[in-house]
Structure formats: C-alpha cells, structure tokens
Design a protein around this motif. Structure first.
Motif, short mmCIF file in Angstrom:
data_model
loop_
_atom_site.label_atom_id
_atom_site.label_comp_id
_atom_site.label_asym_id
_atom_site.label_seq_id
_atom_site.Cartn_x
_atom_site.Cartn_y
_atom_site.Cartn_z
N THR B 60 0.83 -1.21 0.00
CA THR B 60 0.00 0.00 0.00
C THR B 60 0.86 1.25 0.00
OG1 THR B 60 -1.67 -1.18 1.26
CG2 THR B 60 -1.82 1.21 1.22
N GLU B 61 1.84 1.27 0.86
CA GLU B 61 2.70 2.43 0.96
C GLU B 61 3.48 2.64 -0.32
OE1 GLU B 61 2.64 4.62 3.11
OE2 GLU B 61 4.42 5.79 2.57
N ALA B 68 0.79 4.44 -7.95
CA ALA B 68 0.18 3.34 -8.67
C ALA B 68 -1.07 2.90 -7.91
CB ALA B 68 1.16 2.18 -8.77
N THR B 69 -2.02 2.35 -8.65
CA THR B 69 -3.11 1.69 -7.96
C THR B 69 -2.56 0.37 -7.43
OG1 THR B 69 -3.75 0.54 -9.98
CG2 THR B 69 -4.80 2.65 -9.54
N LEU B 70 -3.25 -0.17 -6.46
CA LEU B 70 -2.77 -1.41 -5.87
C LEU B 70 -2.73 -2.55 -6.87
CD1 LEU B 70 -1.54 -1.94 -3.29
CD2 LEU B 70 -3.76 -2.07 -2.20
N SER B 74 0.61 -4.52 -7.82
CA SER B 74 0.66 -5.95 -7.61
C SER B 74 1.15 -6.68 -8.86
CB SER B 74 -0.73 -6.47 -7.22
OG SER B 74 -0.67 -7.84 -6.86
N HIS B 75 0.61 -6.30 -10.00
CA HIS B 75 1.06 -6.90 -11.25
C HIS B 75 2.54 -6.63 -11.50
CE1 HIS B 75 -3.28 -7.11 -12.91
NE2 HIS B 75 -2.85 -8.32 -12.67
N VAL B 76 2.91 -5.37 -11.34
CA VAL B 76 4.30 -5.01 -11.60
C VAL B 76 5.25 -5.78 -10.71
CG1 VAL B 76 5.98 -3.14 -11.44
CG2 VAL B 76 3.74 -2.70 -12.44
N VAL B 77 4.89 -5.85 -9.43
CA VAL B 77 5.76 -6.54 -8.49
C VAL B 77 5.84 -8.02 -8.81
CG1 VAL B 77 6.00 -7.23 -6.08
CG2 VAL B 77 5.52 -4.86 -6.64
N ARG B 95 -1.36 -9.44 9.31
CA ARG B 95 -1.29 -10.61 8.43
C ARG B 95 -2.09 -10.45 7.15
NH1 ARG B 95 -2.43 -15.22 12.58
NH2 ARG B 95 -3.34 -16.11 10.69
N ARG B 96 -2.75 -9.30 7.02
CA ARG B 96 -3.34 -9.00 5.72
C ARG B 96 -2.29 -8.48 4.77
NH1 ARG B 96 -7.59 -4.65 7.67
NH2 ARG B 96 -5.74 -4.11 8.86
N ALA B 97 -1.35 -7.78 5.34
CA ALA B 97 -0.41 -6.97 4.55
C ALA B 97 0.72 -7.79 3.95
CB ALA B 97 0.16 -5.87 5.41
N THR B 98 1.29 -7.22 2.90
CA THR B 98 2.44 -7.82 2.24
C THR B 98 3.56 -6.80 2.16
OG1 THR B 98 0.93 -9.10 0.85
CG2 THR B 98 3.24 -9.00 0.17
N ASN B 99 4.75 -7.23 2.43
CA ASN B 99 5.91 -6.35 2.28
C ASN B 99 6.64 -6.64 0.99
OD1 ASN B 99 5.82 -4.74 4.61
ND2 ASN B 99 6.66 -6.41 5.85
N ALA B 100 7.15 -5.58 0.40
CA ALA B 100 8.01 -5.74 -0.77
C ALA B 100 9.41 -5.27 -0.38
CB ALA B 100 7.48 -4.92 -1.94
N ARG B 101 10.37 -6.09 -0.69
CA ARG B 101 11.74 -5.74 -0.33
C ARG B 101 12.63 -5.76 -1.57
NH1 ARG B 101 13.56 -9.13 4.39
NH2 ARG B 101 13.00 -10.76 2.89
N LEU B 102 13.50 -4.81 -1.63
CA LEU B 102 14.44 -4.74 -2.74
C LEU B 102 15.41 -5.90 -2.65
CD1 LEU B 102 15.44 -3.07 -5.15
CD2 LEU B 102 16.89 -1.80 -3.58
#
Lengths: 179, 179
Positions: B60-61, B68-70, B74-77, B95-102
């Motif tokens: 989300t952040e 970007a829209t979510l 999501s697609h891009v990631v 536990r709903r959330a997802t983290n993206a890490r470089l």
DNA sequence: CAGAATCGGTTGTCGCGACAACCATCATAA
DNA sequence: TTATGATGGTTGTCGCGACAACCGATTCTG
C-alpha cells in the motif's frame, strides 16, 4: 559517461516534474472519458483535424501532429471510424495514402467536449499559476521541446496560424454558439 | 460552466506542456528499456524501495509513493519478483499486509541503471534550462501538485528526508563508483 | 463474542500502445 | 521495361494499466 548527479535544486524540480508527468495525463483523461466518452488522445485527434483545411489530413501528417506512431494512429482511427467520429478515404493524388476527415459526429462531439476539457485544464493547470508563471512555463516548454521535438511537429501546429485560439478547436467561434 | 477560453499566452503554455507530457515519458522509458531492460516505472519502484528503511515497504505504501493503484503495483511486483528484482513476504504485524523488499539483483540493476538515467534526465530536462528556470519549474510543479496531489504523496518522498540525493537512489554514494 | 463493515491484496478481463511483419504503391535506375 | 528501394498504411501479437470482482484478515459495534 561521468555525468554529475543532480544537486538539490535540480532534484527538486525534477521530482515535481516527474510527479506532474505521472498525474496530469490521468486527470485529463479521466474527465474526458467520464463526460464525453473519449480519450484525451482522441480529443486531440479531433482537435487537430478540426484545424486542418477541409478538416482532412493524411494519416502520416496526422500521426506526426499528434505524435502517434502510424500503427497506433491507424488503430485509433479504426475505432473512431466505428463510432463515426472520423471517416477514412483513399487519397486521390497518391494511391498509397489515406486521408482522415472529421465527420459530423466528431465535430459535434468535439464541440460538446471542449468546454469541460478547457475547464479541467484551467482547474488543474492555468488557474493554479500566476500570469508570470504561465509565461515561464511556456518558455520552459520551449526549451524542453527543443530537445524532445526539434522539428517542432507537436507545438508548431497551433502557433503556426497565429490565432487567439488553438488546441481548443474553435467551437465557440464560427458556426457554433451563435456568437 | 461558462469557463472562459484560454487566451493566447495561456494557450502557448498549455500546448507546450501538453507536448512535453506526450514526449518526455517516452524518451525516459526508451532509454531505460534499451540500456537496462526496465521500465521507468520499475526504475522508480526500485528507487523508492532503495530509499526505504530495510529497503522494505508495504504494498500500500509503495503504491502511494509511486502513484500506482494497488492492482497495478501488484502486477508489476509480480513480474519484478519473477526477475528477482524484489521479494514479497507477508507482514508479521498485520497478516493481511504484504511487504516488498528490494532484492540484491534489484539493487544491482538500479545501481547500473542510475547513471544512464540521470544522464538522460539531464540531457532532456535539466541541461536545457537555466538555473533560474530550474527553480521556476520547481515552483510551478508545486503549484500544479497542490491540485493533483494535495496529500503530497508523490513529491514528499524525497524531500522528506532532507538529503542531497533523491530520486536517484544513491548509487554514486556509498559503495558504488569508488568515489 | 457474534456479525458487519473495512482494510490490504490478488486475480481476471478488457482496451490501448509498441513493435514487427506484411502488402500496395510510387520513385529510381539499369 | 523490370528490378530495387523507399514510402504509406494496415494487421497481428504481446505486454501493461484500469476496473471490477473477489478473498482473507482486522476492526468496530452491540
């Protein structure tokens, strides 16, 4: 390739420009889609055609003036033709070429769409700036386009014929509005 | 809805801005695709992540900061994950959330892409303007973003932590370039 | 502690633009 | 004339973004 990094002031400008690049097109597009069921690009195509003599332009020329690739334009025009916004017919002089002409429905659509579009442009751009900034923006635009569009294909369109109206294709004058 | 038409000076500014809106993104995108095989948007995602603590951000952040829209993010990631540019893992606290890490590869890609990208930005934007115009552009950008992005999500990112670097994600300092 | 509303995210479908392949026509030269 | 290349356009495929539908997790309310 030892390009210096951007300093803070340059970065400030760039970040803002980038954000505008990201956000503004969507805002314009959304309004037109919502209110007139056309894309900003389609609006632009209609506008450019409406400015052309006979409201007609060859595909190549139209592509250049709208900064579209030929394939893209071809697709767009196909869809617009389906909705009778434009017509396509072979060019008499050069039988390879195709002419695109603004159709009646297209003209009407353009006229109806214009006020709302102008209002959106005003709201999001013009009215947020001082008169001075408007001029600065124009100069900055010139500087950028010197690189991006050396031939001036995009910006020359309206400035060429030296009139008070331009992108907004003139509904408001001429036969419309009974002015 | 009786919005006044644009006068000549306003139109001059608008037409140029519109042309820049049309041309600049393509120019930036083309260079990155060609030289680093990533989108400008992907570059931006990498850059934003690289600036975040732990190089990690919640979807989300990240979406907010990249405008970007979510779904889009999501697609891009998903695609970027496939190329191991980023990693996704569930957020422990929520536990709903997802983290993206470089990911490592992403960091390397970013570092290799940065110089060319900066050079392109310089070539097409910064270096075509006077210092004064750069500042004017920043101010104009602020004015426009006041409407387009009132929350300041887009532009706040880099100005928040008050550093000399920003969009360009720091390779050039730190371990790179052997400066 | 149910039940409802909300949040965070993913997935599916559709429409558009990029790119490449292709066809027809015109221009040029042997 | 016929080859050759360039010009003008169209079509096909693919990848990305918008939008809607959906699901699990969480918070709020009684």
């Amino acid at each position: 390739m030892d390009t210096p990094w951007l300093d803070r002031r340059q970065l400030r400008a760039w970040i803002r420009l980038r954000a505008v690049l990201e956000l503004l097109p969507g805002a314009l597009d959304a309004q037109l889609r919502r209110d007139s069921d056309i894309t900003e690009f389609e609006y632009f195509v209609l506008a450019v055609l409406s400015e052309a003599p006979e409201r007609t332009l060859r595909m190549t020329e139209l592509a250049a003036r709208t900064n579209a690739t030929l394939p893209r334009l071809s697709h767009v025009v196909t869809r617009m033709e389906r909705r009778e916004l434009v017509e396509r017919f072979p060019c008499p002089e050069d039988r390879r070429a195709t002419n695109a002409r603004l159709a009646r429905t297209g003209w009407d659509t353009l006229r109806r769409a214009a006020p709302g579009h102008v209002a959106t442009v005003r709201h999001n751009v013009i009215d947020t700036l001082t008169d001075e900034q408007v001029d600065q923006l124009a100069d900055i635009g010139d500087a950028l386009l010197a690189r991006l569009d050396p031939a001036g294909t995009m910006s020359a369109i309206y400035t060429r014929h030296d009139r008070p109206d331009g992108e907004e294709p003139d509904p408001g004058r001429g036969s419309a509005d009974g002015a």
